[in-house]
Motif scaffolding. Structure first.
Motif, PDB file in Angstrom:
ATOM      1  N   MET A   1       0.820  -1.195   0.000  1.00  0.00           N
ATOM      2  CA  MET A   1       0.000   0.000   0.000  1.00  0.00           C
ATOM      3  C   MET A   1       0.869   1.266   0.000  1.00  0.00           C
ATOM      4  N   ARG A   2       1.985   1.204   0.728  1.00  0.00           N
ATOM      5  CA  ARG A   2       2.871   2.361   0.753  1.00  0.00           C
ATOM      6  C   ARG A   2       3.468   2.634  -0.614  1.00  0.00           C
ATOM      7  N   VAL A   3       3.664   1.577  -1.373  1.00  0.00           N
ATOM      8  CA  VAL A   3       4.222   1.750  -2.712  1.00  0.00           C
ATOM      9  C   VAL A   3       3.245   2.520  -3.597  1.00  0.00           C
ATOM     10  N   LEU A   4       1.973   2.210  -3.476  1.00  0.00           N
ATOM     11  CA  LEU A   4       0.965   2.913  -4.271  1.00  0.00           C
ATOM     12  C   LEU A   4       0.866   4.386  -3.868  1.00  0.00           C
ATOM     13  N   VAL A   5       0.963   4.660  -2.574  1.00  0.00           N
ATOM     14  CA  VAL A   5       0.921   6.046  -2.108  1.00  0.00           C
ATOM     15  C   VAL A   5       2.145   6.808  -2.605  1.00  0.00           C
ATOM     16  N   ALA A   6       3.305   6.172  -2.546  1.00  0.00           N
ATOM     17  CA  ALA A   6       4.526   6.823  -3.020  1.00  0.00           C
ATOM     18  C   ALA A   6       4.466   7.075  -4.523  1.00  0.00           C
ATOM     19  N   ALA A   7       3.941   6.122  -5.274  1.00  0.00           N
ATOM     20  CA  ALA A   7       3.826   6.301  -6.724  1.00  0.00           C
ATOM     21  C   ALA A   7       2.840   7.407  -7.058  1.00  0.00           C
ATOM     22  N   ALA A   8       1.724   7.441  -6.353  1.00  0.00           N
ATOM     23  CA  ALA A   8       0.737   8.497  -6.602  1.00  0.00           C
ATOM     24  C   ALA A   8       1.297   9.857  -6.232  1.00  0.00           C
ATOM     25  N   THR A   9       2.047   9.933  -5.146  1.00  0.00           N
ATOM     26  CA  THR A   9       2.656  11.203  -4.745  1.00  0.00           C
ATOM     27  C   THR A   9       3.680  11.657  -5.776  1.00  0.00           C
ATOM     28  N   GLY A  10       4.495  10.735  -6.259  1.00  0.00           N
ATOM     29  CA  GLY A  10       5.487  11.084  -7.279  1.00  0.00           C
ATOM     30  C   GLY A  10       4.856  11.567  -8.565  1.00  0.00           C
ATOM     31  N   LEU A  11       3.785  10.908  -8.973  1.00  0.00           N
ATOM     32  CA  LEU A  11       3.088  11.341 -10.185  1.00  0.00           C
ATOM     33  C   LEU A  11       2.445  12.707  -9.996  1.00  0.00           C
ATOM     34  N   ALA A  12       1.894  12.952  -8.822  1.00  0.00           N
ATOM     35  CA  ALA A  12       1.279  14.248  -8.560  1.00  0.00           C
ATOM     36  C   ALA A  12       2.324  15.361  -8.574  1.00  0.00           C
ATOM     37  N   VAL A  13       3.489  15.101  -8.004  1.00  0.00           N
ATOM     38  CA  VAL A  13       4.558  16.108  -8.004  1.00  0.00           C
ATOM     39  C   VAL A  13       5.044  16.361  -9.427  1.00  0.00           C
ATOM     40  N   ALA A  14       5.236  15.306 -10.192  1.00  0.00           N
ATOM     41  CA  ALA A  14       5.686  15.474 -11.577  1.00  0.00           C
ATOM     42  C   ALA A  14       4.655  16.249 -12.393  1.00  0.00           C
ATOM     43  N   PHE A  15       3.393  15.952 -12.176  1.00  0.00           N
ATOM     44  CA  PHE A  15       2.331  16.659 -12.895  1.00  0.00           C
ATOM     45  C   PHE A  15       2.308  18.132 -12.508  1.00  0.00           C
ATOM     46  N   ALA A  16       2.517  18.425 -11.223  1.00  0.00           N
ATOM     47  CA  ALA A  16       2.541  19.813 -10.767  1.00  0.00           C
ATOM     48  C   ALA A  16       3.718  20.574 -11.368  1.00  0.00           C
ATOM     49  N   VAL A  17       4.855  19.908 -11.494  1.00  0.00           N
ATOM     50  CA  VAL A  17       6.027  20.559 -12.098  1.00  0.00           C
ATOM     51  C   VAL A  17       5.765  20.870 -13.567  1.00  0.00           C
TER      52      VAL A  17
END
Length: 44
Positions: free
Chosen positions: A1-17
């Motif tokens: 589950m932590r892996v999914l949260v980390a992946a979603a957070t990384g994608l959100a940061v990349a999208f924001a950039v």
């Protein structure tokens, strides 16, 4: 589950950039009028 949260957070940061860079627009610069050399010139 932590892996999914980390992946979603990384994608959100990349999208924001990407959105932030898009908001600034294209940089005010130009290209060189001289063509790039693709071959090595012959030695004298």
């Amino acid at each position: 589950m932590r892996v999914l949260v980390a992946a979603a957070t990384g994608l959100a940061v990349a999208f924001a950039v990407v959105l932030t860079l898009t908001a600034f627009g294209t940089p005010s610069g130009g290209t060189s009028p001289k063509p790039l050399l693709t071959t090595v010139p012959a030695h004298p």
